[in-house]
Design an enzyme around this catalytic site. Structure first.
Site, short mmCIF file in Angstrom:
data_model
loop_
_atom_site.label_atom_id
_atom_site.label_comp_id
_atom_site.label_asym_id
_atom_site.label_seq_id
_atom_site.Cartn_x
_atom_site.Cartn_y
_atom_site.Cartn_z
N GLY A 11 33.69 38.46 36.03
CA GLY A 11 34.50 37.67 35.50
C GLY A 11 35.71 38.52 34.61
CB SER A 12 36.58 41.79 34.26
OG SER A 12 37.42 42.38 35.45
CG ASN A 13 40.45 40.41 38.14
OD1 ASN A 13 41.52 40.76 37.91
ND2 ASN A 13 39.61 40.95 38.96
CG MET A 89 32.23 38.32 45.83
SD MET A 89 33.79 38.97 46.29
CE MET A 89 33.57 40.83 45.65
CG ASN A 106 41.26 36.58 46.75
OD1 ASN A 106 40.41 36.44 45.74
ND2 ASN A 106 41.05 37.50 47.72
CG HIS A 108 41.35 42.52 48.72
ND1 HIS A 108 39.65 42.28 49.04
CD2 HIS A 108 41.43 43.62 49.44
CE1 HIS A 108 39.12 43.09 49.66
NE2 HIS A 108 40.12 44.09 49.85
CD GLU A 141 43.83 27.80 57.24
OE1 GLU A 141 44.60 28.87 57.32
OE2 GLU A 141 44.12 26.52 57.08
CD GLU A 173 40.73 44.35 40.77
OE1 GLU A 173 40.58 43.19 41.07
OE2 GLU A 173 40.17 45.14 41.11
C1 GAR Z 1 37.34 42.57 41.57
O1 GAR Z 1 37.63 44.03 41.89
C2 GAR Z 1 38.08 41.72 42.65
O2 GAR Z 1 39.43 42.39 43.14
C3 GAR Z 1 37.13 41.97 43.67
O3 GAR Z 1 36.07 41.74 43.07
C4 GAR Z 1 35.90 42.32 41.85
C5 GAR Z 1 35.59 41.28 40.85
O4 GAR Z 1 35.39 41.70 39.67
N1 GAR Z 1 37.39 40.88 44.82
C6 GAR Z 1 37.17 41.07 46.08
O5 GAR Z 1 36.61 41.97 46.71
C7 GAR Z 1 37.63 39.80 46.86
N2 GAR Z 1 37.67 40.17 48.32
P1 GAR Z 1 35.63 40.76 38.19
O6 GAR Z 1 34.52 39.61 38.70
O7 GAR Z 1 35.44 41.57 37.19
O8 GAR Z 1 37.16 40.12 38.33
#
Ligand code: GAR
Length: 200
Positions: A11-13, A89, A106, A108, A141, A173
């Site tokens: 959950g950092s984003n 995910m 989203n 990525h 999709e 990010e």
């Molecule tokens: C992040 O690096 C995000 O870009 C990635 O999961 C991590 C979640 O970190 N997402 C994917 O790979 C989606 N395909 P977070 O929970 O600290 O935000």
């Protein structure tokens, strides 16, 4: 703009979005709910510490459609009009996309269309690219596929490990996600086929 954030882990984003909403960097917005499919997600505690309502809606033992229906119901109850996937995910099916047309974003950790799917940073290292980064995009999709709002590049260093590279990408990010949501909140975005055009 009432935001619903979907997470599966750290959950950092999510935290970066919440802080940017609080500080006014993302204007005219509020985070209405954080939903996780994973009861162990660390991000849940973080969201609660910010005083944001959280829900766990586990996908275990139910069909994808039913799981998504439950999430949509909770988002609608709170009048969420924009959904942010932040390390969520699970692939969303057509029904979910149609419930929030052009209203799901989203992040990525690669420069899409390179390295979609899991472990994008490891894929980049193994491929040997010199530059990777992150992408904020609308969700359609297909996996990690919809129209791209913005991208940030990150140089791959010779001594990078998956962890050091992931950390540098993660910093990008956080600011990229905030910048993209600010563009949306300011109504600066028009989608034209696959292209996202910035209005003045
Ligand atoms: C992040 O690096 C995000 O870009 C990635 O999961 C991590 C979640 O970190 N997402 C994917 O790979 C989606 N395909 P977070 O929970 O600290 O935000």
């Amino acid at each position: 703009m009432r935001l619903g954030i979907l997470i599966s882990g750290r959950g950092s984003n999510m935290a970066a979005i919440i802080e940017a909403v609080r500080s006014g960097k993302i204007p005219k917005s509020e985070v209405s709910i954080v939903i996780s499919n994973n009861p162990q997600a660390k991000g849940l505690e973080k969201a609660r510490a910010y005083g944001i309502e959280t829900l766990v809606i586990s996908h275990k033992g139910i069909k994808r459609e039913e799981h998504e229906e439950r999430i949509i119901t909770e988002l609608r109850k709170r009048k969420v009009d924009f959904v942010c996937l932040a390390g969520y995910m699970r692939l969303l099916s057509e029904g979910f996309i149609k419930a929030f047309p052009n209203r799901i974003v989203n992040i990525h950790p690669s420069l899409l269309p390179a390295f979609p799917g899991l472990n994008a940073q490891k894929q980049a290292l193994e491929y040997g690219v010199k530059i990777t980064g992150c992408t904020v995009h609308f969700v359609d999709e297909q996996l990690d596929h919809g129209p791209i709002i913005l991208q940030r590049s990150v140089e791959v260093k010779e001594d990078d490990t998956e962890q050091t590279l992931s950390e540098r990408i993660l910093q990008q990010e956080h600011s990229a996600y905030v910048e993209a949501l600010k563009l949306i909140a300011d109504d600066r975005i028009r989608i034209c086929g696959r292209r996202v055009i910035l209005k003045n």
